[in-house]
Design an enzyme around this catalytic site. Structure first.
Site, PDB file in Angstrom:
ATOM      1  NE  ARG A  17      -0.574   1.757   3.454  1.00 40.38           N
ATOM      2  CZ  ARG A  17       0.584   2.399   3.607  1.00 40.38           C
ATOM      3  NH1 ARG A  17       1.665   1.753   3.979  1.00 40.38           N
ATOM      4  NH2 ARG A  17       0.658   3.692   3.383  1.00 40.38           N
ATOM      5  N   GLY A  18       0.208   2.419  -0.204  1.00 40.99           N
ATOM      6  CA  GLY A  18       0.958   3.658  -0.363  1.00 40.99           C
ATOM      7  C   GLY A  18       1.198   3.852  -1.858  1.00 40.99           C
ATOM      8  NE  ARG A  60      -6.082   0.888  -2.274  1.00 40.06           N
ATOM      9  CZ  ARG A  60      -5.573   1.474  -1.191  1.00 40.06           C
ATOM     10  NH1 ARG A  60      -4.287   1.388  -0.916  1.00 40.06           N
ATOM     11  NH2 ARG A  60      -6.359   2.166  -0.382  1.00 40.06           N
ATOM     12  CB  CYS A 126      -1.792   8.031   5.922  1.00 44.58           C
ATOM     13  SG  CYS A 126      -2.008   6.457   5.034  1.00 44.58           S
ATOM     14  CG  ASP A 195      -3.125   7.876  -2.356  1.00 39.83           C
ATOM     15  OD1 ASP A 195      -2.967   8.325  -1.206  1.00 39.83           O
ATOM     16  OD2 ASP A 195      -2.907   6.693  -2.656  1.00 39.83           O
ATOM     17  CE  LYS A 231       3.530   8.895  -4.688  1.00 35.78           C
ATOM     18  NZ  LYS A 231       4.107   9.522  -3.511  1.00 35.78           N
TER      19      LYS A 231
HETATM   20  C1  RUB Z   1      -1.713   5.777   1.604  1.00 30.36           C
HETATM   21  C2  RUB Z   1      -1.695   7.272   1.604  1.00 30.36           C
HETATM   22  C3  RUB Z   1      -0.351   7.921   1.487  1.00 30.36           C
HETATM   23  C4  RUB Z   1      -0.053   8.174  -0.006  1.00 30.36           C
HETATM   24  C5  RUB Z   1       1.386   8.578  -0.237  1.00 30.36           C
HETATM   25  O1  RUB Z   1      -3.025   5.248   1.588  1.00 30.36           O
HETATM   26  O2  RUB Z   1      -2.698   7.941   1.616  1.00 30.36           O
HETATM   27  O3  RUB Z   1      -0.326   9.155   2.142  1.00 30.36           O
HETATM   28  O4  RUB Z   1      -0.315   6.999  -0.745  1.00 30.36           O
HETATM   29  O5  RUB Z   1       2.232   7.534   0.168  1.00 30.36           O
HETATM   30  P1  RUB Z   1      -3.227   3.647   1.632  1.00 30.36           P
HETATM   31  P2  RUB Z   1       3.729   7.409  -0.410  1.00 30.36           P
HETATM   32  O6  RUB Z   1      -2.548   3.166   2.876  1.00 30.36           O
HETATM   33  O7  RUB Z   1      -4.694   3.460   1.642  1.00 30.36           O
HETATM   34  O8  RUB Z   1      -2.577   3.093   0.380  1.00 30.36           O
HETATM   35  O9  RUB Z   1       4.405   8.725  -0.092  1.00 30.36           O
HETATM   36  O10 RUB Z   1       4.347   6.252   0.340  1.00 30.36           O
HETATM   37  O11 RUB Z   1       3.643   7.150  -1.853  1.00 30.36           O
END
Ligand code: RUB
Length: 299
Positions: A17-18, A60, A126, A195, A231
């Protein structure tokens, strides 16, 4: 299960995730999938790769990093030539994306560290690897701030952030999401991930981000978004809004006779954002279109 289906499952179930991680996972999966295909010609190979790309993108809905990563790998695939040539092109583009993505997270960290205050609280929500990169770089540079991580219901990704920051020597406190406003006194800046950054500089990120932005506005402290270039929504999505994912209500509660809603992202408007920190530097949200024109052309 093949590499492709296991990646699709990992992304959909949030085992991976992320936005950055799912982008790299999808790119890697395309590379691995390409090595397993026994297509007779390039046209067949392209068809199979396109079907794989669609499965990954559908895993997703909100993070545009997923479709951007897939798009960047897929556009390397030639229309003509040999299957071997097409396979190599995909494998190579997949590796390149992952390498560039890791390096972008590092660069966001370096560029964002300068915006972290030298004392007081910094709040986040998060688990964003870009935010963690910024705060760890700032901590290593000797800044004496304290991180406040919102725990992030219902999946508690804030606990991952707290662990990662503490492991890297950043003094960290974890709080329930609803304590953020009560404990906002002394917060000098908010840092969140993304995201998706939409064409007008609106930022889609984990549910609760908008509440932190409202606190930052009311307390007159800067609200920063950390987001690598992939992003940002590509020019082809100008004027469109990202869909906001609503996940299984059982992640929140199961109460007979009660409807449960579980939206997992929200949208923060550009006027609430001080800067978006990218690997190319910090930009004003209103300069998003110019940035996208420069860095996401052709997607
Ligand atoms: C993750 C989330 C993070 C962004 C950025 O949501 O909202 O703030 O994805 O993350 P989920 P990164 O846990 O539902 O995927 O900086 O790691 O890309």
């Amino acid at each position: 299960m093949g590499a492709l289906d296991s990646a699709v499952r990992a992304i959909a179930s949030m085992r991976v995730r992320g936005a950055g991680r799912i982008a790299r996972c999808a790119a890697e999966a395309l590379g691995r999938h390409a090595t397993t295909l026994h297509s007779n010609n390039v046209a067949a190979f392209r068809r199979e790769m396109k079907a794989a790309a669609k499965k990954l993108i559908d895993a997703r809905p909100t993070a545009v990093s997923l479709s951007n990563a897939v798009g960047l790998v897929m556009r390397a695939m030639p229309r003509k030539g040999t299957v071997e040539g097409a396979r190599k092109a995909i494998v190579c583009a997949s590796r390149e994306f992952c390498k560039a993505s890791d390096s972008a997270v590092e660069k966001v960290g370096e560029k964002g560290a300068g915006l972290v205050p030298t004392s007081g609280k910094v709040m986040t929500i998060c688990n964003s690897s870009a935010v963690v990169s910024v705060l760890v770089h700032a901590g290593k540079a000797g800044k004496g701030f304290e991180a406040y991580a919102c725990e992030t219901r219902p999946k508690f990704q804030g606990r991952i952030t707290a662990r990662e920051l503490a492991r890297n020597g950043v003094p960290t406190t974890i709080i329930v999401d609803s304590a953020s406003r009560y404990l906002f006194d002394g917060v000098k800046a908010v840092f969140v991930g993304a995201d998706a950054v939409e064409w007008d500089g609106s930022v889609v990120n984990k549910i609760g981000t908008l509440q932190l932005a409202a606190c930052a506005r009311d307390f007159k402290v800067p609200f920063y978004v950390c987001a690598e270039s992939y992003k940002f929504c590509p020019p082809s999505q100008a004027g469109a809004r990202r869909p906001i994912e609503e996940r299984d209500p059982r992640e929140v509660a199961s109460i007979p006779g009660v409807r449960v809603r579980n939206p997992v992202f929200d949208r923060t408007p550009p006027e609430m954002i001080a800067r978006i920190i990218t690997e190319h530097g910090a930009i004003r949200p209103r300069d998003t279109e110019i940035y996208v024109g420069k860095h996401l052309e052709g997607l």
